[in-house]
Scaffold this motif. Structure first.
Motif, PDB file in Angstrom:
ATOM      1  N   HIS A   3      10.322 -15.947 -38.901  1.00  0.00           N
ATOM      2  CA  HIS A   3      11.411 -15.317 -39.645  1.00  0.00           C
ATOM      3  C   HIS A   3      12.499 -16.334 -39.987  1.00  0.00           C
ATOM      4  CE1 HIS A   3       9.653 -12.277 -36.883  1.00  0.00           C
ATOM      5  NE2 HIS A   3       9.736 -11.489 -37.937  1.00  0.00           N
ATOM      6  N   PHE A  42      14.880 -10.107 -44.831  1.00  0.00           N
ATOM      7  CA  PHE A  42      14.993  -9.487 -46.153  1.00  0.00           C
ATOM      8  C   PHE A  42      16.172  -9.974 -46.998  1.00  0.00           C
ATOM      9  CE2 PHE A  42      12.640  -6.185 -43.725  1.00  0.00           C
ATOM     10  CZ  PHE A  42      11.470  -6.198 -44.469  1.00  0.00           C
ATOM     11  N   PHE A  43      17.363 -10.081 -46.436  1.00  0.00           N
ATOM     12  CA  PHE A  43      18.567 -10.321 -47.235  1.00  0.00           C
ATOM     13  C   PHE A  43      19.026 -11.777 -47.227  1.00  0.00           C
ATOM     14  CE2 PHE A  43      18.853  -6.089 -45.136  1.00  0.00           C
ATOM     15  CZ  PHE A  43      18.479  -5.328 -46.237  1.00  0.00           C
ATOM     16  N   TYR A  50      11.181  -9.470 -42.927  1.00  0.00           N
ATOM     17  CA  TYR A  50      12.454  -9.597 -42.219  1.00  0.00           C
ATOM     18  C   TYR A  50      12.897 -11.062 -42.202  1.00  0.00           C
ATOM     19  CZ  TYR A  50      15.995  -8.842 -38.638  1.00  0.00           C
ATOM     20  OH  TYR A  50      17.190  -8.769 -37.970  1.00  0.00           O
ATOM     21  N   PRO A  98      11.266 -13.768 -47.481  1.00  0.00           N
ATOM     22  CA  PRO A  98      12.105 -12.611 -47.161  1.00  0.00           C
ATOM     23  C   PRO A  98      12.135 -11.543 -48.246  1.00  0.00           C
ATOM     24  CG  PRO A  98      13.473 -14.483 -47.751  1.00  0.00           C
ATOM     25  CD  PRO A  98      12.060 -14.997 -47.672  1.00  0.00           C
ATOM     26  N   SER A  99      11.566 -11.813 -49.402  1.00  0.00           N
ATOM     27  CA  SER A  99      11.467 -10.730 -50.380  1.00  0.00           C
ATOM     28  C   SER A  99      10.501  -9.653 -49.898  1.00  0.00           C
ATOM     29  CB  SER A  99      11.007 -11.274 -51.740  1.00  0.00           C
ATOM     30  OG  SER A  99       9.679 -11.770 -51.669  1.00  0.00           O
ATOM     31  N   GLU A 100       9.654 -10.009 -48.908  1.00  0.00           N
ATOM     32  CA  GLU A 100       8.683  -9.064 -48.367  1.00  0.00           C
ATOM     33  C   GLU A 100       8.745  -8.940 -46.851  1.00  0.00           C
ATOM     34  OE1 GLU A 100       4.658  -9.137 -50.323  1.00  0.00           O
ATOM     35  OE2 GLU A 100       5.305 -11.158 -50.866  1.00  0.00           O
ATOM     36  N   ASP A 138      20.808  -4.294 -37.107  1.00  0.00           N
ATOM     37  CA  ASP A 138      19.612  -3.476 -37.255  1.00  0.00           C
ATOM     38  C   ASP A 138      19.347  -2.741 -35.945  1.00  0.00           C
ATOM     39  OD1 ASP A 138      18.306  -5.332 -35.516  1.00  0.00           O
ATOM     40  OD2 ASP A 138      17.766  -6.585 -37.224  1.00  0.00           O
TER      41      ASP A 138
END
Length: 344
Positions: free
Chosen positions: A199, A229-230, A227, A223-225, A118
């Protein structure tokens, strides 16, 4: 309790990162270490420097968790980047292999995109020295516990739990907690990592996902919302030899201390069957309600029972600093945790 930090860690100090598409001041700056060090001093704890910040032994240990080409990339990319006509001072990729890639690139731009997940991991001229020094602090703390200390603390900056075998992300380059776990594995058969950062510790999970000798557990903002995320879903339980040795407990955004501590109790219950002989705590303090990366809503006093529960496991323990960014409460959060952990 022995505590470790090298002033060389301050050599990694990019001023900005990309946030929601715009340059923003980086919260991952040397001020973090200053505030945490001040809190340690207030508890009567003294920071010691690692004996070395770059040794053959450290590099060999890092190769057990990161690929050789990734380590070479971190060490050499800035000079190769700056040799390109018109290159910026900081290494920051403009292309990524979204969805995966079939070929490892030779060009610096391609390698930067391959290894920097990132835009929160810019690399400056002195970054590698600071990154390596942070790992050396984790190594020193782990060696202290391996040598018989009940607990030790590594003030790691930059942090590490988002760094995978050959990927940097989320301000993280080398996985300090994973390094500490591998060092404790030199003495103990089963080591657990408990990640209490805001996180998900996706890099740590990736490193040990197929291993059965290191249990990894993380509680974090959903993590659906949030960081990273994946990674970080409750369905990610490990694979192969590591099946069942990974546990994630995602929390709803803005969950408070009560919800966090209840989730920690469930995480530790899930860890019990593994019967760890030693413990790594990936100690994030960014779940506090005032943290600039806020996603959860803990109060300072909530960190005391978190520390107490981890101390009650009565295991040789390495505390590895992860997130927690400059606010007036940052040092207080560390002090609250350490009071619960029983270091004062």
């Amino acid at each position: 309790m022995q505590c470790f930090y090298s002033p060389a860690q301050d050599r990694h100090a990019p001023a900005t990162f990309l946030l929601r598409g715009a340059p923003a001041p980086s919260p991952e700056r040397p001020e973090r270490a200053e505030r945490l060090a001040e809190a340690l001093g207030g508890l009567g704890l003294r920071l010691s420097s690692p004996a070395s910040i770059d040794s053959p032994g450290l590099r060999q240990r890092l190769e057990t968790i990161h690929t050789p080409r990734y380590l070479q990339f971190l060490e050499t990319i800035h000079a190769r980047w700056r040799a390109m006509p018109g290159a910026a001072e900081l290494v920051a990729p403009n292309v990524h292999p979204a969805g995966g890639g079939h070929h490892y690139p030779e060009h610096p731009i391609g390698q930067a995109g391959w290894h920097l997940h990132d835009m929160a991991c810019p690399i400056g001229a002195d970054s590698f020295a600071g990154i390596l020094a942070s790992a050396a602090s984790a190594e020193a703390a782990a060696d202290a516990v391996k040598g018989g200390e009940r607990a030790a603390y590594a003030l790691c900056r930059p942090p590490g739990h988002h760094a995978g075998p050959e990927r940097a992300g989320g301000f993280c380059f080398l996985n300090n907690a994973a390094l500490a776990a591998c060092i404790l594995r030199e003495r103990y058969a089963r080591v657990a990592i408990v990640d209490v950062d805001l996180h998900h510790g996706n890099g740590t999970q990736d490193i040990f996902y197929a291993r059965g000798d290191v249990w990894t557990g993380s509680l974090h903002a959903d993590p659906s919302e949030f960081y990273p995320f994946f990674w970080g879903g409750a369905d990610e339980r490990g694979s192969g030899d590591g099946e069942g040795a990974n546990l994630n407990i995602p929390l709803s955004i803005d969950s408070n201390g009560r919800g966090f501590i209840e989730a920690l109790d469930r995480l530790l219950e899930g860890m019990a069957a593994f019967r760890p002989e030693a413990l790594i705590v990936a100690l994030g303090l960014d779940a506090h309600k005032d943290d600039p990366l806020a996603g959860l809503a803990l109060d300072t006093e909530d960190f005391t029972p978190i520390g107490a529960r981890l101390n009650a496991l009565d295991l040789p323990t390495v505390l590895v600093q992860e997130g927690g960014y400059p606010t007036p409460s940052l040092g207080n959060n560390l002090a609250a945790f350490l009071r619960g952990f029983g270091t004062t």
